[in-house]
Scaffold this motif. Structure first.
Motif, PDB file in Angstrom:
ATOM      1  N   GLY A 182      54.178  27.173  14.277  1.00  0.00           N
ATOM      2  CA  GLY A 182      53.259  28.288  14.067  1.00  0.00           C
ATOM      3  C   GLY A 182      52.774  28.985  15.317  1.00  0.00           C
ATOM      4  O   GLY A 182      51.967  29.907  15.238  1.00  0.00           O
ATOM      5  N   TYR A 183      53.247  28.559  16.484  1.00  0.00           N
ATOM      6  CA  TYR A 183      52.838  29.230  17.712  1.00  0.00           C
ATOM      7  C   TYR A 183      53.439  30.629  17.752  1.00  0.00           C
ATOM      8  O   TYR A 183      54.559  30.854  17.296  1.00  0.00           O
ATOM      9  N   SER A 184      52.682  31.574  18.295  1.00  0.00           N
ATOM     10  CA  SER A 184      53.172  32.941  18.436  1.00  0.00           C
ATOM     11  C   SER A 184      52.806  33.454  19.822  1.00  0.00           C
ATOM     12  O   SER A 184      51.901  32.941  20.480  1.00  0.00           O
ATOM     13  N   LEU A 185      53.536  34.467  20.250  1.00  0.00           N
ATOM     14  CA  LEU A 185      53.256  35.088  21.530  1.00  0.00           C
ATOM     15  C   LEU A 185      51.925  35.820  21.432  1.00  0.00           C
ATOM     16  O   LEU A 185      51.722  36.644  20.546  1.00  0.00           O
ATOM     17  N   THR A 186      50.998  35.481  22.315  1.00  0.00           N
ATOM     18  CA  THR A 186      49.637  36.014  22.270  1.00  0.00           C
ATOM     19  C   THR A 186      49.289  36.630  23.613  1.00  0.00           C
ATOM     20  O   THR A 186      49.620  36.075  24.656  1.00  0.00           O
ATOM     21  N   SER A 187      48.648  37.780  23.574  1.00  0.00           N
ATOM     22  CA  SER A 187      48.135  38.423  24.788  1.00  0.00           C
ATOM     23  C   SER A 187      46.637  38.593  24.624  1.00  0.00           C
ATOM     24  O   SER A 187      46.165  38.982  23.560  1.00  0.00           O
ATOM     25  N   ALA A 188      45.907  38.288  25.690  1.00  0.00           N
ATOM     26  CA  ALA A 188      44.460  38.459  25.676  1.00  0.00           C
ATOM     27  C   ALA A 188      44.080  39.359  26.841  1.00  0.00           C
ATOM     28  O   ALA A 188      44.501  39.130  27.979  1.00  0.00           O
ATOM     29  N   GLU A 189      43.302  40.384  26.541  1.00  0.00           N
ATOM     30  CA  GLU A 189      42.764  41.268  27.567  1.00  0.00           C
ATOM     31  C   GLU A 189      41.262  40.994  27.634  1.00  0.00           C
ATOM     32  O   GLU A 189      40.547  41.244  26.668  1.00  0.00           O
ATOM     33  N   VAL A 190      40.812  40.479  28.761  1.00  0.00           N
ATOM     34  CA  VAL A 190      39.401  40.136  28.948  1.00  0.00           C
ATOM     35  C   VAL A 190      38.783  41.179  29.873  1.00  0.00           C
ATOM     36  O   VAL A 190      39.235  41.353  31.003  1.00  0.00           O
ATOM     37  N   LEU A 191      37.774  41.880  29.373  1.00  0.00           N
ATOM     38  CA  LEU A 191      36.992  42.781  30.221  1.00  0.00           C
ATOM     39  C   LEU A 191      35.759  42.013  30.659  1.00  0.00           C
ATOM     40  O   LEU A 191      35.079  41.398  29.845  1.00  0.00           O
ATOM     41  N   TYR A 192      35.475  42.045  31.959  1.00  0.00           N
ATOM     42  CA  TYR A 192      34.373  41.252  32.477  1.00  0.00           C
ATOM     43  C   TYR A 192      33.667  41.978  33.623  1.00  0.00           C
ATOM     44  O   TYR A 192      34.184  42.936  34.194  1.00  0.00           O
ATOM     45  N   ARG A 193      32.483  41.494  33.948  1.00  0.00           N
ATOM     46  CA  ARG A 193      31.677  42.031  35.048  1.00  0.00           C
ATOM     47  C   ARG A 193      31.385  40.894  36.030  1.00  0.00           C
ATOM     48  O   ARG A 193      31.003  39.803  35.624  1.00  0.00           O
ATOM     49  N   MET A 194      31.525  41.190  37.315  1.00  0.00           N
ATOM     50  CA  MET A 194      31.159  40.240  38.369  1.00  0.00           C
ATOM     51  C   MET A 194      29.684  40.433  38.707  1.00  0.00           C
ATOM     52  O   MET A 194      29.178  41.556  38.647  1.00  0.00           O
ATOM     53  N   PRO A 195      28.976  39.355  39.054  1.00  0.00           N
ATOM     54  CA  PRO A 195      27.540  39.467  39.353  1.00  0.00           C
ATOM     55  C   PRO A 195      27.228  40.431  40.502  1.00  0.00           C
ATOM     56  O   PRO A 195      26.208  41.106  40.480  1.00  0.00           O
ATOM     57  N   ASP A 196      28.113  40.508  41.493  1.00  0.00           N
ATOM     58  CA  ASP A 196      27.845  41.365  42.643  1.00  0.00           C
ATOM     59  C   ASP A 196      28.169  42.840  42.392  1.00  0.00           C
ATOM     60  O   ASP A 196      27.788  43.698  43.191  1.00  0.00           O
ATOM     61  N   HIS A 197      28.859  43.155  41.286  1.00  0.00           N
ATOM     62  CA  HIS A 197      29.171  44.537  40.904  1.00  0.00           C
ATOM     63  C   HIS A 197      28.994  44.702  39.385  1.00  0.00           C
ATOM     64  O   HIS A 197      29.958  44.940  38.661  1.00  0.00           O
ATOM     65  N   PRO A 198      27.771  44.606  38.868  1.00  0.00           N
ATOM     66  CA  PRO A 198      27.553  44.600  37.412  1.00  0.00           C
ATOM     67  C   PRO A 198      27.905  45.915  36.716  1.00  0.00           C
ATOM     68  O   PRO A 198      28.133  45.922  35.512  1.00  0.00           O
ATOM     69  N   SER A 199      27.999  47.012  37.440  1.00  0.00           N
ATOM     70  CA  SER A 199      28.335  48.290  36.798  1.00  0.00           C
ATOM     71  C   SER A 199      29.848  48.516  36.713  1.00  0.00           C
ATOM     72  O   SER A 199      30.299  49.482  36.103  1.00  0.00           O
ATOM     73  N   LEU A 200      30.643  47.605  37.272  1.00  0.00           N
ATOM     74  CA  LEU A 200      32.092  47.752  37.292  1.00  0.00           C
ATOM     75  C   LEU A 200      32.736  46.790  36.296  1.00  0.00           C
ATOM     76  O   LEU A 200      32.546  45.575  36.380  1.00  0.00           O
ATOM     77  N   LEU A 201      33.506  47.329  35.347  1.00  0.00           N
ATOM     78  CA  LEU A 201      34.268  46.486  34.418  1.00  0.00           C
ATOM     79  C   LEU A 201      35.625  46.190  35.035  1.00  0.00           C
ATOM     80  O   LEU A 201      36.295  47.092  35.535  1.00  0.00           O
ATOM     81  N   GLN A 202      36.011  44.931  34.984  1.00  0.00           N
ATOM     82  CA  GLN A 202      37.317  44.532  35.497  1.00  0.00           C
ATOM     83  C   GLN A 202      38.124  43.938  34.353  1.00  0.00           C
ATOM     84  O   GLN A 202      37.571  43.529  33.338  1.00  0.00           O
ATOM     85  N   THR A 203      39.441  43.883  34.535  1.00  0.00           N
ATOM     86  CA  THR A 203      40.335  43.428  33.478  1.00  0.00           C
ATOM     87  C   THR A 203      41.148  42.222  33.932  1.00  0.00           C
ATOM     88  O   THR A 203      41.647  42.182  35.044  1.00  0.00           O
ATOM     89  N   PHE A 204      41.269  41.251  33.026  1.00  0.00           N
ATOM     90  CA  PHE A 204      42.151  40.113  33.230  1.00  0.00           C
ATOM     91  C   PHE A 204      43.079  40.065  32.020  1.00  0.00           C
ATOM     92  O   PHE A 204      42.614  40.027  30.875  1.00  0.00           O
ATOM     93  N   LEU A 205      44.397  40.086  32.248  1.00  0.00           N
ATOM     94  CA  LEU A 205      45.376  39.998  31.164  1.00  0.00           C
ATOM     95  C   LEU A 205      46.073  38.654  31.237  1.00  0.00           C
ATOM     96  O   LEU A 205      46.453  38.198  32.316  1.00  0.00           O
ATOM     97  N   TRP A 206      46.258  38.034  30.075  1.00  0.00           N
ATOM     98  CA  TRP A 206      46.882  36.719  30.017  1.00  0.00           C
ATOM     99  C   TRP A 206      47.807  36.688  28.806  1.00  0.00           C
ATOM    100  O   TRP A 206      47.424  37.097  27.709  1.00  0.00           O
ATOM    101  N   GLN A 207      49.040  36.205  29.000  1.00  0.00           N
ATOM    102  CA  GLN A 207      49.988  36.094  27.898  1.00  0.00           C
ATOM    103  C   GLN A 207      50.422  34.634  27.786  1.00  0.00           C
ATOM    104  O   GLN A 207      50.753  33.995  28.787  1.00  0.00           O
ATOM    105  N   PHE A 208      50.411  34.106  26.564  1.00  0.00           N
ATOM    106  CA  PHE A 208      50.646  32.684  26.332  1.00  0.00           C
ATOM    107  C   PHE A 208      51.032  32.479  24.878  1.00  0.00           C
ATOM    108  O   PHE A 208      50.992  33.408  24.081  1.00  0.00           O
ATOM    109  N   GLU A 209      51.384  31.253  24.528  1.00  0.00           N
ATOM    110  CA  GLU A 209      51.669  30.904  23.136  1.00  0.00           C
ATOM    111  C   GLU A 209      50.431  30.250  22.532  1.00  0.00           C
ATOM    112  O   GLU A 209      49.816  29.389  23.153  1.00  0.00           O
ATOM    113  N   ASP A 210      50.077  30.684  21.329  1.00  0.00           N
ATOM    114  CA  ASP A 210      48.912  30.121  20.652  1.00  0.00           C
ATOM    115  C   ASP A 210      49.135  30.208  19.151  1.00  0.00           C
ATOM    116  O   ASP A 210      50.105  30.810  18.693  1.00  0.00           O
ATOM    117  N   ILE A 211      48.257  29.598  18.389  1.00  0.00           N
ATOM    118  CA  ILE A 211      48.378  29.582  16.931  1.00  0.00           C
ATOM    119  C   ILE A 211      47.345  30.535  16.329  1.00  0.00           C
ATOM    120  O   ILE A 211      46.146  30.320  16.457  1.00  0.00           O
TER     121      ILE A 211
END
Length: 93
Positions: free
Chosen positions: A16-45
């Motif tokens: 049942g594992y499938s190819l999964t992509s997650a896009e995480v938008l986050y803020r760093m404490p030293d730049h709270p007005s700036l949104l940054q992106t982390f992309l991750w691709q993996f197998e998950d259920i």
């Protein structure tokens, strides 16, 4: 691969594992007005995504960045194939 053994990645697809992509938008404490992106691709259920949940739990415990949002996309690696007749009543070659 020897005769009688099943490929590990194929076994995971059957489980049942499938190819999964997650896009995480986050803020760093030293730049709270700036949104940054982390992309991750993996197998998950899907739809529970246990691997993604473990990762996000780790992020919240260990990383100073604050998650704004997470977008998840997945594609089943094994799915029924679509079959269509080319001509009604005709012979399919």
């Amino acid at each position: 691969m020897t005769t009688g053994t099943v490929d590990t990645s194929f076994r995971r697809m059957i489980e049942g594992y499938s190819l999964t992509s997650a896009e995480v938008l986050y803020r760093m404490p030293d730049h709270p007005s700036l949104l940054q992106t982390f992309l991750w691709q993996f197998e998950d259920i899907a739809p529970d995504y246990p691997r993604l949940k473990r990762f996000l739990d780790h992020w919240e415990r260990e990383i100073e960045a604050v998650i704004h949002s997470v977008r998840v996309m997945h594609k089943g690696l094994i799915a029924p194939q679509e079959v269509r007749l080319v001509k009604d009543g005709g012979v399919l070659h």
